[in-house]
Design an enzyme around this catalytic site. Structure first.
Site, PDB file in Angstrom:
ATOM      1  N   GLY A 264       0.814  -1.223   0.000  1.00 55.74           N
ATOM      2  CA  GLY A 264       0.000   0.000   0.000  1.00 55.74           C
ATOM      3  C   GLY A 264       0.838   1.259   0.000  1.00 55.74           C
ATOM      4  O   GLY A 264       0.396   2.294   0.511  1.00 55.74           O
ATOM      5  N   ALA A 265       2.020   1.211  -0.614  1.00 54.87           N
ATOM      6  CA  ALA A 265       2.866   2.418  -0.678  1.00 54.87           C
ATOM      7  C   ALA A 265       2.258   3.473  -1.605  1.00 54.87           C
ATOM      8  O   ALA A 265       2.633   4.644  -1.531  1.00 54.87           O
ATOM      9  CB  ALA A 265       4.275   2.050  -1.145  1.00 54.87           C
ATOM     10  N   SER A 266       1.329   3.079  -2.465  1.00 57.99           N
ATOM     11  CA  SER A 266       0.646   4.063  -3.323  1.00 57.99           C
ATOM     12  C   SER A 266      -0.435   4.832  -2.571  1.00 57.99           C
ATOM     13  O   SER A 266      -0.991   5.795  -3.103  1.00 57.99           O
ATOM     14  CB  SER A 266       0.015   3.352  -4.527  1.00 57.99           C
ATOM     15  OG  SER A 266      -0.791   2.257  -4.094  1.00 57.99           O
ATOM     16  N   GLY A 267      -0.737   4.430  -1.347  1.00 54.49           N
ATOM     17  CA  GLY A 267      -1.734   5.128  -0.541  1.00 54.49           C
ATOM     18  C   GLY A 267      -1.101   6.225   0.297  1.00 54.49           C
ATOM     19  O   GLY A 267       0.130   6.369   0.344  1.00 54.49           O
TER      20      GLY A 267
ATOM     21  N   ILE B 219      -1.151   6.800   3.732  1.00 58.79           N
ATOM     22  CA  ILE B 219      -0.392   6.381   4.917  1.00 58.79           C
ATOM     23  C   ILE B 219       0.852   5.601   4.482  1.00 58.79           C
ATOM     24  O   ILE B 219       1.959   5.841   4.997  1.00 58.79           O
ATOM     25  CB  ILE B 219      -1.284   5.550   5.874  1.00 58.79           C
ATOM     26  CG1 ILE B 219      -2.399   6.444   6.446  1.00 58.79           C
ATOM     27  CG2 ILE B 219      -0.453   4.944   7.006  1.00 58.79           C
ATOM     28  CD1 ILE B 219      -3.430   5.726   7.297  1.00 58.79           C
TER      29      ILE B 219
ATOM     30  N   SER C  50      -6.920  -0.269  12.856  1.00 60.09           N
ATOM     31  CA  SER C  50      -7.863   0.841  12.997  1.00 60.09           C
ATOM     32  C   SER C  50      -8.420   0.857  14.408  1.00 60.09           C
ATOM     33  O   SER C  50      -8.611  -0.203  15.021  1.00 60.09           O
ATOM     34  CB  SER C  50      -9.027   0.694  12.022  1.00 60.09           C
ATOM     35  OG  SER C  50     -10.050   1.626  12.336  1.00 60.09           O
TER      36      SER C  50
ATOM     37  N   TYR D 118     -15.666  -4.047   8.118  1.00 57.76           N
ATOM     38  CA  TYR D 118     -14.331  -3.430   8.193  1.00 57.76           C
ATOM     39  C   TYR D 118     -13.808  -3.488   9.627  1.00 57.76           C
ATOM     40  O   TYR D 118     -12.653  -3.862   9.862  1.00 57.76           O
ATOM     41  CB  TYR D 118     -14.428  -1.985   7.701  1.00 57.76           C
ATOM     42  CG  TYR D 118     -13.168  -1.170   7.854  1.00 57.76           C
ATOM     43  CD1 TYR D 118     -12.128  -1.268   6.931  1.00 57.76           C
ATOM     44  CD2 TYR D 118     -13.015  -0.270   8.917  1.00 57.76           C
ATOM     45  CE1 TYR D 118     -10.974  -0.503   7.071  1.00 57.76           C
ATOM     46  CE2 TYR D 118     -11.873   0.492   9.059  1.00 57.76           C
ATOM     47  CZ  TYR D 118     -10.856   0.380   8.133  1.00 57.76           C
ATOM     48  OH  TYR D 118      -9.713   1.131   8.276  1.00 57.76           O
TER      49      TYR D 118
HETATM   50  N1  LIG Z   1      -7.717   6.987   6.503  1.00 59.20           N
HETATM   51  C1  LIG Z   1      -8.168   6.628   7.690  1.00 59.20           C
HETATM   52  O1  LIG Z   1      -8.929   7.366   8.351  1.00 59.20           O
HETATM   53  C2  LIG Z   1      -7.739   5.320   8.278  1.00 59.20           C
HETATM   54  C3  LIG Z   1      -8.044   5.087   9.626  1.00 59.20           C
HETATM   55  C4  LIG Z   1      -7.677   3.892  10.220  1.00 59.20           C
HETATM   56  C5  LIG Z   1      -7.020   2.945   9.461  1.00 59.20           C
HETATM   57  N2  LIG Z   1      -6.748   3.160   8.147  1.00 59.20           N
HETATM   58  C6  LIG Z   1      -6.073   2.086   7.404  1.00 59.20           C
HETATM   59  O2  LIG Z   1      -4.872   2.579   6.856  1.00 59.20           O
HETATM   60  C7  LIG Z   1      -4.530   1.799   5.693  1.00 59.20           C
HETATM   61  C8  LIG Z   1      -4.146   2.757   4.567  1.00 59.20           C
HETATM   62  O3  LIG Z   1      -5.271   3.571   4.246  1.00 59.20           O
HETATM   63  P1  LIG Z   1      -5.123   5.067   3.653  1.00 59.20           P
HETATM   64  O4  LIG Z   1      -5.957   5.917   4.510  1.00 59.20           O
HETATM   65  O5  LIG Z   1      -3.690   5.394   3.396  1.00 59.20           O
HETATM   66  O6  LIG Z   1      -5.931   4.886   2.291  1.00 59.20           O
HETATM   67  P2  LIG Z   1      -5.548   5.169   0.761  1.00 59.20           P
HETATM   68  O7  LIG Z   1      -4.753   6.409   0.598  1.00 59.20           O
HETATM   69  O8  LIG Z   1      -6.845   5.040   0.046  1.00 59.20           O
HETATM   70  O9  LIG Z   1      -4.609   3.920   0.376  1.00 59.20           O
HETATM   71  C9  LIG Z   1      -5.134   2.631   0.237  1.00 59.20           C
HETATM   72  C10 LIG Z   1      -4.028   1.695  -0.209  1.00 59.20           C
HETATM   73  O10 LIG Z   1      -4.557   0.361  -0.258  1.00 59.20           O
HETATM   74  C11 LIG Z   1      -4.213  -0.230  -1.512  1.00 59.20           C
HETATM   75  N3  LIG Z   1      -5.211  -1.211  -1.907  1.00 59.20           N
HETATM   76  C12 LIG Z   1      -6.561  -1.047  -1.952  1.00 59.20           C
HETATM   77  N4  LIG Z   1      -7.132  -2.179  -2.436  1.00 59.20           N
HETATM   78  C13 LIG Z   1      -6.118  -3.056  -2.713  1.00 59.20           C
HETATM   79  C14 LIG Z   1      -6.055  -4.376  -3.251  1.00 59.20           C
HETATM   80  N5  LIG Z   1      -7.148  -5.044  -3.649  1.00 59.20           N
HETATM   81  N6  LIG Z   1      -4.841  -4.954  -3.400  1.00 59.20           N
HETATM   82  C15 LIG Z   1      -3.717  -4.301  -3.025  1.00 59.20           C
HETATM   83  N7  LIG Z   1      -3.702  -3.056  -2.513  1.00 59.20           N
HETATM   84  C16 LIG Z   1      -4.897  -2.438  -2.375  1.00 59.20           C
HETATM   85  C17 LIG Z   1      -4.185   0.959  -2.475  1.00 59.20           C
HETATM   86  O11 LIG Z   1      -3.425   0.620  -3.633  1.00 59.20           O
HETATM   87  P3  LIG Z   1      -3.810   1.203  -5.104  1.00 59.20           P
HETATM   88  O12 LIG Z   1      -4.346   2.588  -4.884  1.00 59.20           O
HETATM   89  O13 LIG Z   1      -2.528   1.158  -5.857  1.00 59.20           O
HETATM   90  O14 LIG Z   1      -4.841   0.263  -5.640  1.00 59.20           O
HETATM   91  C18 LIG Z   1      -3.489   2.003  -1.613  1.00 59.20           C
HETATM   92  O15 LIG Z   1      -2.093   1.806  -1.625  1.00 59.20           O
HETATM   93  C19 LIG Z   1      -5.739   0.902   5.417  1.00 59.20           C
HETATM   94  O16 LIG Z   1      -5.514  -0.398   5.906  1.00 59.20           O
HETATM   95  C20 LIG Z   1      -6.845   1.558   6.214  1.00 59.20           C
HETATM   96  O17 LIG Z   1      -7.813   0.592   6.605  1.00 59.20           O
HETATM   97  C21 LIG Z   1      -7.092   4.326   7.550  1.00 59.20           C
END
Ligand SMILES: NC(=O)c1ccc[n+]([C@@H]2O[C@H](COP(=O)([O-])OP(=O)(O)OC[C@H]3O[C@@H](n4cnc5c(N)ncnc54)[C@H](OP(=O)(O)O)[C@@H]3O)[C@@H](O)[C@H]2O)c1
Length: 241
Positions: free
Chosen positions: A8-11, A13, A136, A149
């Protein structure tokens, strides 16, 4: 030079984790699924700033737990894995489809667990392996409208609690960093009024920035963090947990 795989380096976090670890001297495997562009940009940025470290892209769809050798055969030595990939669905549990349940369980739990069975020997080699899940606060507190979730996030905490005990003697620590609400793409589906209502509930009076989370991931990867394992560290600004 230590090397980490960031799923998830493209995301948002995952990208913040990559920047922090690169600054701390790590070489990185940068994973993406649907969005290659953020990883390509990150690689250019990090290669320019840290020319002696390696930054290697890897692609994989975590809804598939059966083709992991495509991923693992690209990895050489490895000291840490960070699971920062994930998605959510926002609606009542009674409206959740089996496809959504399957995708959540695979992306957050099943495929990471399967991947770790294949990476454990590599992680043990240095005697200071590290595994960190971005969990989370909902995994501990539970949330209406995100029941499935919340369940898989709680599953990540249950998994690290058990797995940490099995690999502690190998020098591998296994932990969850569990954020509250973070200002990332994942929350772009909510309208401004909903986001303001969430913010009003947070004692710290703001959403976390991705760097608020990556700080603790980097801390857990320090050699001095060898004695903390099996834990879920809540990074929530005082919200919920
Ligand atoms: N944002 C919040 O408020 C929050 C709070 C608590 C926990 N989290 C957790 O933090 C983590 C990162 O979230 P973020 O907020 O950084 O979200 P984000 O910017 O939307 O990033 C999501 C990441 O997950 C990857 N991903 C999604 N579906 C996938 C799949 N089928 N196979 C492989 N990779 C996949 C995406 O890759 P591509 O884009 O390349 O597909 C992207 O790298 C998640 O586990 C999320 O549950 C987030």
């Amino acid at each position: 030079m230590p090397a980490a795989l960031i799923m998830g380096a493209s995301g948002d976090i995952g990208g913040a984790v990559a920047r922090q670890l690169a600054k701390n001297g790590w070489s990185l495997y940068l994973h993406y699924h649907a969005h290659q562009a953020p990883v390509a940009a990150l690689m250019r940025e990090l290669a320019a700033a840290y020319p002696k470290q390696d930054f290697i892209p890897v692609a994989y769809d975590l809804t598939d737990a059966t083709g992991l050798s495509q991923l693992t055969q690209q990895l050489f030595s490895l000291d840490a894995v960070i699971f920062a990939a994930g998605q959510t669905y926002y609606h009542l549990f009674k409206d959740t489809t089996v496809q959504e349940l399957t995708a959540l369980m695979r992306v957050h739990l099943l495929t990471p667990m399967a991947l770790l069975t294949q990476l454990q020997d590599k992680l043990a080699a240095s005697g200071r392996g590290r595994v960190v899940f971005i969990g989370s606060v909902y995994g501990g507190a539970g949330s209406a409208m995100e029941v499935a979730y919340s369940t898989v996030k709680g599953g990540q905490s249950a998994f690290v609690h058990a797995y940490a005990k099995e690999v502690a003697s190998l020098g591998i620590t296994v932990n969850v960093v569990a954020p509250g609400a973070v200002a990332t793409k994942m929350n772009e589906m909510f309208d401004p009024a909903t986001l303001a209502a969430v913010q009003a509930e947070i004692p710290a009076a703001r959403f976390a920035q991705p760097q608020d989370v990556s700080f603790y991931v980097a801390m857990l990867l320090q050699p001095e963090a060898a004695y903390l394992t099996g834990q879920t560290l809540y990074v929530t600004g005082g919200w919920l947990q």
